[in-house]
Design an enzyme around this catalytic site. Structure first.
Site, PDB file in Angstrom:
ATOM      1  N   ARG A 263       0.868  -1.164  -0.255  1.00  0.00           N
ATOM      2  CA  ARG A 263      -0.025   0.275  -0.024  1.00  0.00           C
ATOM      3  C   ARG A 263       0.885   1.156   0.082  1.00  0.00           C
ATOM      4  O   ARG A 263       1.948   1.330   0.633  1.00  0.00           O
ATOM      5  CB  ARG A 263      -0.871   0.084   1.135  1.00  0.00           C
TER       6      ARG A 263
ATOM      7  N   THR B 221      -9.141   0.224  -9.725  1.00  0.00           N
ATOM      8  CA  THR B 221      -8.649  -0.955  -8.895  1.00  0.00           C
ATOM      9  C   THR B 221      -8.729  -2.170 -10.030  1.00  0.00           C
ATOM     10  O   THR B 221      -9.535  -2.283 -10.760  1.00  0.00           O
ATOM     11  CB  THR B 221      -9.158  -1.167  -7.876  1.00  0.00           C
TER      12      THR B 221
ATOM     13  N   THR C 110      -4.039  -1.176  -7.409  1.00  0.00           N
ATOM     14  CA  THR C 110      -4.992   0.098  -7.659  1.00  0.00           C
ATOM     15  C   THR C 110      -3.991   1.259  -7.677  1.00  0.00           C
ATOM     16  O   THR C 110      -2.738   1.321  -7.520  1.00  0.00           O
ATOM     17  CB  THR C 110      -5.736   0.225  -6.580  1.00  0.00           C
TER      18      THR C 110
ATOM     19  N   GLU D 142      -3.568   7.760  -4.170  1.00  0.00           N
ATOM     20  CA  GLU D 142      -4.079   7.073  -3.092  1.00  0.00           C
ATOM     21  C   GLU D 142      -4.540   7.907  -1.736  1.00  0.00           C
ATOM     22  O   GLU D 142      -5.257   7.428  -0.958  1.00  0.00           O
ATOM     23  CB  GLU D 142      -3.119   5.987  -2.763  1.00  0.00           C
TER      24      GLU D 142
ATOM     25  N   SER E 136     -10.309  -1.138   1.068  1.00  0.00           N
ATOM     26  CA  SER E 136     -11.297  -2.307   0.991  1.00  0.00           C
ATOM     27  C   SER E 136     -10.700  -3.503   0.335  1.00  0.00           C
ATOM     28  O   SER E 136     -11.629  -4.487   0.099  1.00  0.00           O
ATOM     29  CB  SER E 136     -12.590  -1.798   0.238  1.00  0.00           C
TER      30      SER E 136
ATOM     31  N   GLY F 260     -13.546  -2.574  -7.311  1.00  0.00           N
ATOM     32  CA  GLY F 260     -15.128  -1.936  -7.005  1.00  0.00           C
ATOM     33  C   GLY F 260     -15.056  -1.249  -5.787  1.00  0.00           C
ATOM     34  O   GLY F 260     -16.207  -0.786  -5.168  1.00  0.00           O
TER      35      GLY F 260
END
Length: 578
Positions: A100, A398, A416, A435, A463, A484
């Site tokens: 991330r 994503t 993503t 992000e 998520s 999504g």
């Protein structure tokens, strides 16, 4: 966030175009030696090529990630980040890698507030430098390759370099299949046309004769090919410390919108983090996924824990009561997600408490088969501190892909850049993410900082829910995930319920209707069996409305004939074996 829902770009980011529900069967294939599934066919072919060359599942997944930088730039790539969960066939170990993005040193809690302390409008916050986090995918790739790679590092770049240099044809934006979330690149380019007046680097790649490229036309990206060649030859340091890092910093500082600073130390200091998987039990199965800063596995396990006392198998997939029960558990779990979760390197999120069986049993008692709760508040799990709840944003641009190799190793990865084309800034031929807008735009509630506020070095709540499922015998039986945004959790959830409770094969589980919520109301997928259940749901007290709920599920499922891969017909995705 409700404020975002009324903006034009938010509607585009959510994929709320004139899509229709599932009309075609999922793309699927069964093979004994290896399978990949991805939401873009050229990227899936890159993974297949690597498997055929003797690569591992991790090798194939990384080749897919690199290829998606070229062919699905609106969704993911090396300018963004991701989460990987991996099953080691030799040891049986399951491990996750957190790639991330992190906030740079220049980003504080008030990053997205104006001079009066109000959240910036969406179109002021996202485009340009403010929203860019330090990219994590190359560091994730390096960590995965060191642990599980079988082919040379440079070999994994070959399919992506070839696509960037030789070019590829844009898929038709009106092809069969209800494309959603990212849709096709041609469709997304049309949507970005007005925004890109301030982003000439993006236009230089994706425009021709003063207009966005259209379906059937060819994209070539020599700058990206050069970037990939450099990383292939020099390793990840070329991205985080070398000339590419300088290009990233220059793009952010020189942006026409929201110029800001990302330092050399921000980039050089980035680390992908191996983390223990979050695992939980459901009807004899062991379900494993990412822990914080991902909320995906935790929220899915909370929903399943609340549902376990109900006989969903007996109710079946065509029962309005079954979907009502899922909807009630969903809204309770999301209330807890939004209240308690954040990057546990910075906040004390009560993960164990949220998954405590006794706590979930108490939450489940709030659910009735014949009526709705109506108001869905967070609970107080064991170990929780003061409550400061406000819903967190979620990534929208994503993608997800899965791979299993000839030895039985499994890789499931969600990647993503957040919004379509991320920040719209280009460095080295690739898009930089936006992000940081996955942090809460309003950092305080009730006088306290919320768990998901911006801090230097912090990773925003996500998520994304890459998942591996183990059967009652302890062997892996499934790997899955989706695109999504906030709905990712529910796409994974329906696939888990569909396969475990309703005994469906992967393709049929993907084809189940999508379900989400807005406030207390259920949103059911338009033109799906759920839309036909709206009157029955109303008799159970539900306020249900039909809407477009895009997804890009990809699934691997163990069968007697080998592994079956399946890709969502709501996307251009495919599954390929060898």
């Amino acid at each position: 966030m409700l404020r975002r829902a009324v903006t034009v770009l938010s509607a585009l980011a959510l994929g709320l175009s004139s899509v229709v529900a599932v009309a075609a069967p999922a793309s699927q294939v069964t093979a004994a030696r290896g399978v990949v599934a991805a939401a873009e066919p050229r990227a899936a072919a890159a993974g297949q090529e690597i498997l055929r060359a003797g690569g591992s599942a991790a090798d194939a997944a990384m080749a897919i990630m690199l290829a998606l930088t070229v062919t699905e730039p609106m969704s993911s790539g090396i300018g963004g980040g991701g989460f990987l969960i991996h099953h080691d066939a030799k040891t049986g170990a399951v491990l996750t890698i957190d790639g991330r993005e992190t906030a740079p040193a220049s980003a504080g809690p008030d990053r997205f507030l104006d001079a009066d302390g109000r959240p910036l409008p969406y179109m002021r916050a996202v485009p340009g430098g403010y929203s860019v986090g330090v990219p994590g995918n190359i560091a994730l790739m390096a960590e995965a390759h060191e642990r599980w790679g079988r082919l040379p590092w440079a070999k994994l770049f070959e399919p992506a370099i070839r696509l960037a240099e030789q070019g590829y044809t844009l898929l038709p934006d009106n092809a069969p299949g209800p494309y959603a979330v990212q849709g096709t690149l041609a469709f997304r380019l049309k949507q970005a046309e007005a925004l890109w007046t301030d982003f000439p680097e993006a236009r230089a790649i994706y425009w021709k004769d003063g207009r966005p490229l259209a379906s059937g036309e060819t994209v070539r990206n020599p700058a990206l090919a050069a970037t990939l060649r450099t990383i292939a030859a020099k390793g990840p340091d070329a991205f985080y410390k070398g000339e590419i890092a300088q290009e990233i910093r220059a793009a952010i500082a020189g942006s026409k919108r929201n110029p800001t600073v990302m330092t050399a130390a921000d980039l050089a200091g980035y680390r992908a983090k191996p983390r223990p998987a979050i695992c939980g039990a459901y009807r004899g199965y062991r379900i494993c996924g990412m822990g914080p800063p991902s909320s995906g596995a935790i929220t899915d396990l909370m929903i399943l824990g609340m549902l376990e006392r109900f006989d969903l198998k007996a109710l079946g997939k065509d029962s309005p009561v079954a979907w009502h029960l899922i909807g009630e558990a969903m809204r309770l779990a999301y209330a807890d997600r939004d209240a308690w979760l954040g990057d546990t390197d910075f906040v004390a999120a009560p993960v164990a408490g949220l998954l405590d069986p006794a706590y979930l049993a108490e939450r489940s008692k709030l659910i009735a088969p014949d009526g709705t709760l109506g108001e869905y508040r967070p609970g107080t799990p064991p170990g929780a501190g003061p409550l400061a709840a406000t819903p967190a944003p979620a990534e929208q641009g994503t993608t997800h892909f899965v791979a299993v190799d000839a030895w039985g190793n499994i890789a499931s990865m969600t990647s993503t850049v957040e919004g379509p084309f991320g920040s719209s800034l280009v460095a080295g031929g690739f898009f930089l993410n936006n992000e940081l807008t996955d942090f809460n735009e309003q950092p305080r509630e009730n006088g306290r900082l919320v768990p998901n506020h911006v801090q230097p070095g912090k990773r925003p709540l996500s998520s994304m829910a890459p998942t591996i499922v183990y059967g009652p015998d302890g062997r892996p039986v499934m790997a899955l995930g989706s695109a999504g945004g906030r709905t990712i959790i529910m796409h994974s959830l329906k696939a888990l319920v569909g396969t475990i409770d309703w005994g469906l094969p992967a393709a049929d589980a993907i084809a189940l209707p999508n379900l989400f919520f807005r406030g207390p109301a259920l949103i059911v997928e338009r033109n799906s069996p759920l839309e036909a259940m709206i009157p029955a749901l109303a008799r159970l007290g539900e306020t249900a409305v039909a809407g477009d709920i895009p997804s890009k599920l990809t699934i691997l499922q163990r069968t007697p004939d080998g592994w079956t891969g399946a890709a969502d017909p709501r996307s251009p995705g495919v599954a390929l074996g060898w």
